[in-house]
Motif scaffolding. Structure first.
Motif, PDB file in Angstrom:
ATOM      1  N   ASN A  71       0.821  -1.212   0.000  1.00  0.00           N
ATOM      2  CA  ASN A  71       0.000   0.000   0.000  1.00  0.00           C
ATOM      3  C   ASN A  71       0.858   1.266   0.000  1.00  0.00           C
ATOM      4  O   ASN A  71       0.442   2.325   0.459  1.00  0.00           O
ATOM      5  N   GLY A  72       2.055   1.155  -0.555  1.00  0.00           N
ATOM      6  CA  GLY A  72       2.969   2.287  -0.603  1.00  0.00           C
ATOM      7  C   GLY A  72       3.000   2.953  -1.958  1.00  0.00           C
ATOM      8  O   GLY A  72       2.226   2.616  -2.873  1.00  0.00           O
ATOM      9  N   ASN A  73       3.899   3.898  -2.083  1.00  0.00           N
ATOM     10  CA  ASN A  73       4.092   4.636  -3.332  1.00  0.00           C
ATOM     11  C   ASN A  73       5.371   4.159  -4.015  1.00  0.00           C
ATOM     12  O   ASN A  73       6.434   4.144  -3.392  1.00  0.00           O
ATOM     13  N   ILE A  74       5.250   3.794  -5.291  1.00  0.00           N
ATOM     14  CA  ILE A  74       6.411   3.377  -6.085  1.00  0.00           C
ATOM     15  C   ILE A  74       6.719   4.456  -7.110  1.00  0.00           C
ATOM     16  O   ILE A  74       5.817   4.957  -7.794  1.00  0.00           O
ATOM     17  N   LEU A  75       7.997   4.794  -7.246  1.00  0.00           N
ATOM     18  CA  LEU A  75       8.473   5.718  -8.262  1.00  0.00           C
ATOM     19  C   LEU A  75       9.397   4.962  -9.205  1.00  0.00           C
ATOM     20  O   LEU A  75      10.358   4.328  -8.759  1.00  0.00           O
ATOM     21  N   ILE A  76       9.103   5.005 -10.503  1.00  0.00           N
ATOM     22  CA  ILE A  76       9.947   4.371 -11.517  1.00  0.00           C
ATOM     23  C   ILE A  76      10.452   5.472 -12.441  1.00  0.00           C
ATOM     24  O   ILE A  76       9.702   6.008 -13.259  1.00  0.00           O
ATOM     25  N   MET A  77      11.720   5.823 -12.304  1.00  0.00           N
ATOM     26  CA  MET A  77      12.293   6.944 -13.063  1.00  0.00           C
ATOM     27  C   MET A  77      12.966   6.433 -14.332  1.00  0.00           C
ATOM     28  O   MET A  77      13.713   5.456 -14.305  1.00  0.00           O
ATOM     29  N   GLY A  78      12.689   7.123 -15.463  1.00  0.00           N
ATOM     30  CA  GLY A  78      13.163   6.632 -16.753  1.00  0.00           C
ATOM     31  C   GLY A  78      12.461   5.337 -17.100  1.00  0.00           C
ATOM     32  O   GLY A  78      13.068   4.393 -17.608  1.00  0.00           O
ATOM     33  N   GLY A  79      11.153   5.294 -16.855  1.00  0.00           N
ATOM     34  CA  GLY A  79      10.433   4.036 -16.820  1.00  0.00           C
ATOM     35  C   GLY A  79       9.653   3.629 -18.042  1.00  0.00           C
ATOM     36  O   GLY A  79       8.876   2.678 -17.956  1.00  0.00           O
ATOM     37  N   CYS A  80       9.826   4.292 -19.191  1.00  0.00           N
ATOM     38  CA  CYS A  80       9.044   3.903 -20.367  1.00  0.00           C
ATOM     39  C   CYS A  80       9.884   3.219 -21.436  1.00  0.00           C
ATOM     40  O   CYS A  80       9.444   3.057 -22.571  1.00  0.00           O
ATOM     41  N   GLY A  81      11.105   2.822 -21.078  1.00  0.00           N
ATOM     42  CA  GLY A  81      11.877   1.934 -21.935  1.00  0.00           C
ATOM     43  C   GLY A  81      11.419   0.499 -21.703  1.00  0.00           C
ATOM     44  O   GLY A  81      10.506   0.237 -20.909  1.00  0.00           O
ATOM     45  N   PRO A  82      12.053  -0.477 -22.369  1.00  0.00           N
ATOM     46  CA  PRO A  82      11.580  -1.857 -22.257  1.00  0.00           C
ATOM     47  C   PRO A  82      11.608  -2.407 -20.846  1.00  0.00           C
ATOM     48  O   PRO A  82      10.648  -3.049 -20.400  1.00  0.00           O
ATOM     49  N   MET A  83      12.687  -2.171 -20.094  1.00  0.00           N
ATOM     50  CA  MET A  83      12.753  -2.702 -18.737  1.00  0.00           C
ATOM     51  C   MET A  83      11.779  -1.971 -17.818  1.00  0.00           C
ATOM     52  O   MET A  83      11.170  -2.581 -16.929  1.00  0.00           O
ATOM     53  N   GLY A  84      11.619  -0.678 -18.020  1.00  0.00           N
ATOM     54  CA  GLY A  84      10.651   0.069 -17.232  1.00  0.00           C
ATOM     55  C   GLY A  84       9.238  -0.428 -17.452  1.00  0.00           C
ATOM     56  O   GLY A  84       8.450  -0.558 -16.500  1.00  0.00           O
ATOM     57  N   LYS A 124       0.353  -5.387  -2.907  1.00  0.00           N
ATOM     58  CA  LYS A 124      -0.061  -4.363  -3.862  1.00  0.00           C
ATOM     59  C   LYS A 124       0.346  -2.956  -3.407  1.00  0.00           C
ATOM     60  O   LYS A 124       0.111  -2.568  -2.264  1.00  0.00           O
ATOM     61  N   PRO A 125       0.960  -2.181  -4.309  1.00  0.00           N
ATOM     62  CA  PRO A 125       1.206  -0.775  -3.976  1.00  0.00           C
ATOM     63  C   PRO A 125      -0.071   0.046  -4.124  1.00  0.00           C
ATOM     64  O   PRO A 125      -1.019  -0.362  -4.804  1.00  0.00           O
ATOM     65  N   LYS A 126      -0.091   1.178  -3.486  1.00  0.00           N
ATOM     66  CA  LYS A 126      -1.218   2.099  -3.633  1.00  0.00           C
ATOM     67  C   LYS A 126      -1.119   2.855  -4.945  1.00  0.00           C
ATOM     68  O   LYS A 126      -2.118   3.099  -5.629  1.00  0.00           O
ATOM     69  N   GLY A 180      -6.924  -1.893  -8.688  1.00  0.00           N
ATOM     70  CA  GLY A 180      -6.890  -1.177  -7.423  1.00  0.00           C
ATOM     71  C   GLY A 180      -5.645  -0.353  -7.197  1.00  0.00           C
ATOM     72  O   GLY A 180      -5.292  -0.047  -6.055  1.00  0.00           O
ATOM     73  N   ILE A 181      -4.965   0.033  -8.269  1.00  0.00           N
ATOM     74  CA  ILE A 181      -3.713   0.791  -8.178  1.00  0.00           C
ATOM     75  C   ILE A 181      -3.837   2.059  -9.007  1.00  0.00           C
ATOM     76  O   ILE A 181      -4.352   2.030 -10.138  1.00  0.00           O
TER      77      ILE A 181
END
Length: 419
Positions: A176-189, A202-204, A232-233
Motif C-alpha cells: 500500500n505504498g508509493n512506487i516511483l519508476i524513473m526513466g520508466g518507459c523503456g523496455p525494462m521500465g 499491492k502498492p497504492k 486497485g492501483i
C-alpha cells in the motif's frame, strides 16, 4: 555440427560467422536456439571489448558468442544429465551464473555458448547451478523475455524496509505504498510497471517518469491507467518537461508522503539524486540501471539516511527463483512480457542491431536465429504487408493483441522459415 553465430572479436567488432561446434562432452548439452532478445548490457560489452569484466582476454583469436536472453530446444544430452533432460524439450536459461566466484556468463565469456546462435553448447556449470530449466510454455519468446523479467523481479525482491523495534529487514516493496519508476518507459521500465500492477503485495500508487511523450503514449497503450485502476492501483505517467516544478508535482502525487520504493532505470546521476530527495521515511532507492562509467557518482542526503532511515542499494540480474516466477506469471497471463517488444529481426540483423542499439527507438529487439529478416518495427507490419504476404500475416496476428507480439505471430514467422 555447424552453427551460425554472432561473435565478438574486440571493441565494437562483431561478425556473423559459420563454424563447427565440437562434439559435446558427457557433462554438456547441445541446444538449438530459437529466440534471443537483445539486452543493453550486450551493447555495453561491445563498447568495452576486453575491458569488460566478463570478457576473456583472447577474444581476438577465440571470439565469444554474444546474447544471453535465449530460448530453444534441447538437441543432445551428455551422459551426466540424461536422467534430468531429454532431447526435444524446450528450455529457458538463467544466465547469471556466479559459478564458484567466476564472472563468466553466456553472451559475454564463452566461445561456444551464447544466444545469438543457431546451435550452441551449454557447459556443465549451468546445469550444476540449476540455471537450465525445462520450459513448457506456449511460445519461445516468452522464455527469452523471462530473463529480463527475472532481472526486474530481482530488483523488486531486493528492496527492503526496516522495523525500528527489532531491526528486522522486510524484503520487497512496501504494501500500500508509493512506487516511483524513473526513466520508466523503456523496455525494462515497461516490464517493471507490468510487474508492479500484478503484485500480491499491492502498492497504492505507481508513478512513472520519462522525458519522451512518445514513449509515454506507447506505454499508455499497453499499460493504461484504466488497467491499473481495475487492479486497485493508481498509475500516473509524468514527463518532467511538462511541469514548471516537476519535483514538487511528484511529491504532490503522494500527498506529501514521498516514495516508499524508488527505481532508477537510467544511469544518470541527477535522477538518482532526485529519487533520493523524494524518498519517504524508511524509503528504499534501487539504482537498477547499469552504468558503463565506473566513476559515475551521485550525492545522497546522509542526513535523511540517519534521521528518516532512507536506503540506497542496487541490483543486477535475477536468480533462479526470479526466473521461475517470471515464467510462471507469464504462463498464467498475469504479466505480458510482449509489452517490452517493439521490433523483430533475424540472425542477419543481430550484429548491426547490437552495435547501434541505443540509437534505435522503441523497446526490446526480439531476434529469431533461424530466420533471415531485417530488424523490423512491429508498427511497420501493416504497411509492409501491402506488398509482402509474410508481413500481412504478421500484422493480422498482432492486431488481435493490440499490436503486441504474440504466440500466433511467432508460429507464423517460424513456419515461414520452415521451423
Amino acid at each position: 555440427m555447424k552453427t551460425r553465430a554472432v561473435r565478438m572479436y574486440g571493441e565494437m567488432d562483431v561478425r556473423l560467422d559459420e563454424f563447427e561446434l565440437p562434439e559435446i562432452k558427457d557433462d554438456e548439452i547441445l541446444v538449438r536456439v530459437i529466440s534471443d532478445s537483445i539486452c543493453m548490457s550486450t551493447y555495453k560489452l561491445l563498447q568495452q571489448g576486453k575491458k569488460h569484466k566478463r570478457a576473456p582476454q583472447n577474444i581476438d583469436t577465440n571470439p565469444i558468442i554474444i546474447g544471453h536472453e535465449m530460448a530453444g530446444d534441447i538437441v543432445s544430452v551428455g551422459k551426466k544429465w540424461q536422467e534430468q533432460f531429454k532431447p526435444g524439450q524446450r528450455f529457458a536459461l538463467q544466465p547469471a551464473l556466479n559459478y564458484k566466484g567466476s564472472l563468466d556468463s553466456p553472451g559475454y565469456s564463452y566461445e561456444f555458448f551464447g544466444g545469438a546462435s543457431t546451435y550452441c553448447i551449454i557447459p556443465q556449470e549451468v546445469m550444476e547451478l540449476g540455471c537450465l530449466m525445462v520450459y513448457e510454455g506456449e511460445a519461445y519468446y516468452e522464455a527469452s523475455l523471462g530473463e529480463p523479467m527475472s532481472c526486474i523481479i530481482g530488483g523488486f525482491n531486493a528492496v527492503y524496509h526496516t522495523n525500528k523495534q527489532n531491526y528486522h529487514h522486510a524484503m520487497g516493496i512496501k504494501e500500500n505504498g508509493n512506487i516511483l519508476i524513473m526513466g520508466g518507459c523503456g523496455p525494462m521500465g515497461l516490464g517493471a510497471i507490468d510487474y508492479a500492477l500484478q503484485l500480491d503485495t499491492k502498492p497504492k500508487r505507481v508513478v512513472v517518469t520519462d522525458l519522451s511523450d512518445d514513449r509515454i503514449n506507447r506505454a499508455r497503450e499497453v499499460l493504461s491507467e484504466e488497467m491499473a485502476k481495475e487492479r486497485g492501483i493508481e498509475l500516473i505517467y509524468h514527463n518532467p518537461n511538462n511541469f514548471e516544478d516537476s519535483k514538487k508535482t511528484l511529491l504532490e502525487y503522494t500527498e506529501g508522503h514521498g516514495y516508499d520504493d524508488a527505481f532508477v532505470y537510467v544511469p544518470v546521476a541527477s535522477l538518482v539524486e532526485e529519487a533520493d530527495s523524494l524518498l519517504a521515511f524508511d524509503g528504499c532507492l534501487n539504482f537498477f540501471a547499469g552504468p558503463t562509467d565506473n566513476t559515475l557518482s551521485a550525492s545522497v542526503n546522509i542526513y535523511n539516511v540517519h534521521y528518516i532511515n532512507t536506503k540506497l542499494m542496487g541490483s543486477t540480474g535475477g536468480n533462479n527463483d526470479d526466473l521461475i516466477e517470471a515464467l510462471d506469471l507469464s504462463a498464467r497471463k498475469r504479466t505480458n512480457p510482449s509489452v517490452m517488444v517493439t521490433h523483430i529481426g533475424g540472425i542477419d540483423a543481430i550484429a548491426e542491431t547490437s552495435l547501434t542499439l541505443p540509437t534505435i527507438p522503441g523497446g526490446k529487439k526480439l531476434m529469431y536465429t533461424h530466420v533471415e529478416m531485417p530488424l523490423t518495427a512491429i508498427a511497420d507490419f501493416e504497411e509492409l504487408g501491402k506488398t509482402q504476404p509474410l508481413f500481412k500475416e504478421l500484422h493480422e496476428a498482432v492486431s488481435k493483441t493490440h499490436g503486441l507480439w504474440n504466440a500466433e505471430a511467432e508460429r507464423i514467422l517460424l513456419k515461414h522459415s520452415n521451423l
